[in-house]
Design an enzyme around this catalytic site. Structure first.
Site, PDB file in Angstrom:
ATOM      1  N   PRO A 261       0.819  -1.225   0.000  1.00  0.00           N
ATOM      2  CA  PRO A 261       0.000   0.000   0.000  1.00  0.00           C
ATOM      3  C   PRO A 261       0.848   1.267   0.000  1.00  0.00           C
ATOM      4  O   PRO A 261       0.374   2.328  -0.405  1.00  0.00           O
ATOM      5  CB  PRO A 261      -0.822  -0.092   1.289  1.00  0.00           C
ATOM      6  CG  PRO A 261      -0.538  -1.392   1.916  1.00  0.00           C
ATOM      7  CD  PRO A 261       0.534  -2.096   1.147  1.00  0.00           C
TER       8      PRO A 261
ATOM      9  N   GLU B  53       2.522  -7.774   8.241  1.00  0.00           N
ATOM     10  CA  GLU B  53       2.785  -6.332   8.235  1.00  0.00           C
ATOM     11  C   GLU B  53       3.794  -5.949   7.161  1.00  0.00           C
ATOM     12  O   GLU B  53       4.369  -4.853   7.210  1.00  0.00           O
ATOM     13  CB  GLU B  53       3.278  -5.878   9.607  1.00  0.00           C
ATOM     14  CG  GLU B  53       2.205  -5.906  10.678  1.00  0.00           C
ATOM     15  CD  GLU B  53       0.972  -5.100  10.288  1.00  0.00           C
ATOM     16  OE1 GLU B  53       1.124  -3.929   9.899  1.00  0.00           O
ATOM     17  OE2 GLU B  53      -0.132  -5.659  10.367  1.00  0.00           O
TER      18      GLU B  53
ATOM     19  N   ARG C  58      -3.357  -7.951 -20.929  1.00  0.00           N
ATOM     20  CA  ARG C  58      -4.268  -7.353 -21.932  1.00  0.00           C
ATOM     21  C   ARG C  58      -3.521  -6.585 -23.017  1.00  0.00           C
ATOM     22  O   ARG C  58      -4.011  -6.433 -24.133  1.00  0.00           O
ATOM     23  CB  ARG C  58      -5.204  -6.335 -21.269  1.00  0.00           C
ATOM     24  CG  ARG C  58      -6.351  -6.880 -20.513  1.00  0.00           C
ATOM     25  CD  ARG C  58      -7.105  -5.738 -19.851  1.00  0.00           C
ATOM     26  NE  ARG C  58      -7.758  -4.841 -20.809  1.00  0.00           N
ATOM     27  CZ  ARG C  58      -8.874  -5.104 -21.440  1.00  0.00           C
ATOM     28  NH1 ARG C  58      -9.485  -6.246 -21.236  1.00  0.00           N
ATOM     29  NH2 ARG C  58      -9.400  -4.241 -22.303  1.00  0.00           N
TER      30      ARG C  58
ATOM     31  N   ASP D  91      -9.389   1.517 -24.902  1.00  0.00           N
ATOM     32  CA  ASP D  91      -9.714   1.419 -23.481  1.00  0.00           C
ATOM     33  C   ASP D  91      -9.581   2.776 -22.799  1.00  0.00           C
ATOM     34  O   ASP D  91      -8.828   3.635 -23.241  1.00  0.00           O
ATOM     35  CB  ASP D  91      -8.725   0.467 -22.777  1.00  0.00           C
ATOM     36  CG  ASP D  91      -9.110  -0.997 -22.930  1.00  0.00           C
ATOM     37  OD1 ASP D  91     -10.294  -1.279 -23.211  1.00  0.00           O
ATOM     38  OD2 ASP D  91      -8.228  -1.856 -22.757  1.00  0.00           O
TER      39      ASP D  91
HETATM   40  N1  SAH Z   1       0.582  -2.910   7.574  1.00  0.00           N
HETATM   41  C1  SAH Z   1       0.885  -2.675   6.200  1.00  0.00           C
HETATM   42  C2  SAH Z   1      -0.089  -3.382   5.283  1.00  0.00           C
HETATM   43  C3  SAH Z   1       0.041  -4.856   5.289  1.00  0.00           C
HETATM   44  S1  SAH Z   1      -1.165  -5.580   4.284  1.00  0.00           S
HETATM   45  C4  SAH Z   1       0.770  -1.189   5.923  1.00  0.00           C
HETATM   46  O1  SAH Z   1       0.131  -0.514   6.701  1.00  0.00           O
HETATM   47  O2  SAH Z   1       1.283  -0.727   4.879  1.00  0.00           O
HETATM   48  C5  SAH Z   1      -0.359  -7.081   3.852  1.00  0.00           C
HETATM   49  C6  SAH Z   1       0.149  -7.139   2.426  1.00  0.00           C
HETATM   50  O3  SAH Z   1      -0.941  -6.976   1.540  1.00  0.00           O
HETATM   51  C7  SAH Z   1       1.141  -6.060   2.040  1.00  0.00           C
HETATM   52  O4  SAH Z   1       2.457  -6.414   2.378  1.00  0.00           O
HETATM   53  C8  SAH Z   1       0.955  -5.992   0.535  1.00  0.00           C
HETATM   54  O5  SAH Z   1       1.720  -6.980  -0.124  1.00  0.00           O
HETATM   55  C9  SAH Z   1      -0.518  -6.334   0.349  1.00  0.00           C
HETATM   56  N2  SAH Z   1      -1.365  -5.162   0.101  1.00  0.00           N
HETATM   57  C10 SAH Z   1      -2.376  -4.720   0.910  1.00  0.00           C
HETATM   58  N3  SAH Z   1      -2.971  -3.642   0.391  1.00  0.00           N
HETATM   59  C11 SAH Z   1      -2.355  -3.373  -0.783  1.00  0.00           C
HETATM   60  C12 SAH Z   1      -2.508  -2.357  -1.785  1.00  0.00           C
HETATM   61  N4  SAH Z   1      -3.435  -1.397  -1.677  1.00  0.00           N
HETATM   62  N5  SAH Z   1      -1.696  -2.407  -2.863  1.00  0.00           N
HETATM   63  C13 SAH Z   1      -0.748  -3.356  -2.977  1.00  0.00           C
HETATM   64  N6  SAH Z   1      -0.542  -4.312  -2.045  1.00  0.00           N
HETATM   65  C14 SAH Z   1      -1.325  -4.337  -0.968  1.00  0.00           C
END
Ligand code: SAH
Length: 217
Positions: free
Chosen positions: A88, A117, A155, A170
């Protein structure tokens, strides 16, 4: 052939997605190849642990450093493309990023799916070329985000889509100046009292094109 290597603790979650529709056909036509790597197979301790506690304390576990590093390095031996960590906190994934991967990623991508995490920063610094997010929300793992990237890239590969559904028309394509596509209609001409715009029934290609360009969103 474009090669995707997916690093995940849960390959069985991801595999079914390739058994239907466009992804299945792309594999059958040998336009893409998909391989799975499980960090659990690279653990060296006897409990086969893939998580560990965070330095500094706090809630949650971190993906264990050594199995993640060894697993990613093993995949790198077989795929010379970019290593992408889904997180994220990464840069927002986009259509232009997808196009760039097709052009500049040496015919492949290694997608690292996080869990818990996330992953030790040093493994990111040592192994990862790009960190990408699919949006400002938090999922439990990187598996869905990795599939999002794989499908968006697939795609764009020549031969994957039929002519009719070409990605050139697209939303976010260059042709549409990265804007969202115009509204589309099919039969009947009047549905629940609502009519199809006259110009689309006129057969006048130039006017239709103009209408579509004016109605990009
Ligand atoms: N505690 C972390 C989130 C962990 S979520 C933080 O606050 O940033 C667990 C895993 O899910 C992450 O390591 C990632 O690989 C994936 N993930 C969750 N949300 C995501 C998003 N919006 N985009 C990409 N990967 C995501």
């Amino acid at each position: 052939m474009f090669q995707f290597d997916i690093i995940t603790l849960f390959p069985e979650l991801v595999k079914p997605y390739f058994s239907e529709s466009i992804m299945k056909i792309a594999i059958e036509k040998k336009l893409i190849q998909v391989n799975f790597w499980n960090p659990r197979d690279y653990t060296k301790d006897k409990h086969k642990n893939v998580d560990d506690t965070p330095y500094g304390g706090g809630a949650g576990m971190i993906l264990a450093t050594q199995p993640m590093y060894d697993c990613i390095m093993a995949a790198k031996q077989q795929n010379k493309g970019k290593v992408v960590f889904m997180t994220p906190s990464g840069k927002k994934f986009s259509q232009s990023k997808s196009e760039a991967f097709v052009k500049n990623s040496k015919g492949g991508l290694i997608l690292v799916c996080g869990r818990y995490e996330g992953m030790d920063q040093r493994v990111i610094d040592l192994c990862v070329d790009e960190e990408l997010s699919i949006g400002e929300f938090v999922l439990s793992g990187g598996e869905l985000p990795a599939l999002v990237v794989i499908e968006a890239v697939t795609r764009l590969l020549p031969g994957v889509l039929g002519n009719q559904e070409s990605h050139e028309n697209d939303s976010f394509s260059k042709k549409f100046k990265r804007r969202k596509k115009y509204p589309v209609y099919t039969k009947p001409e009047i549905f629940m009292g609502l009519a199809v715009p006259d110009v689309l029934k006129s057969g006048h290609h130039k006017k239709i094109e103009e209408w579509r360009n004016q109605n990009l969103r």
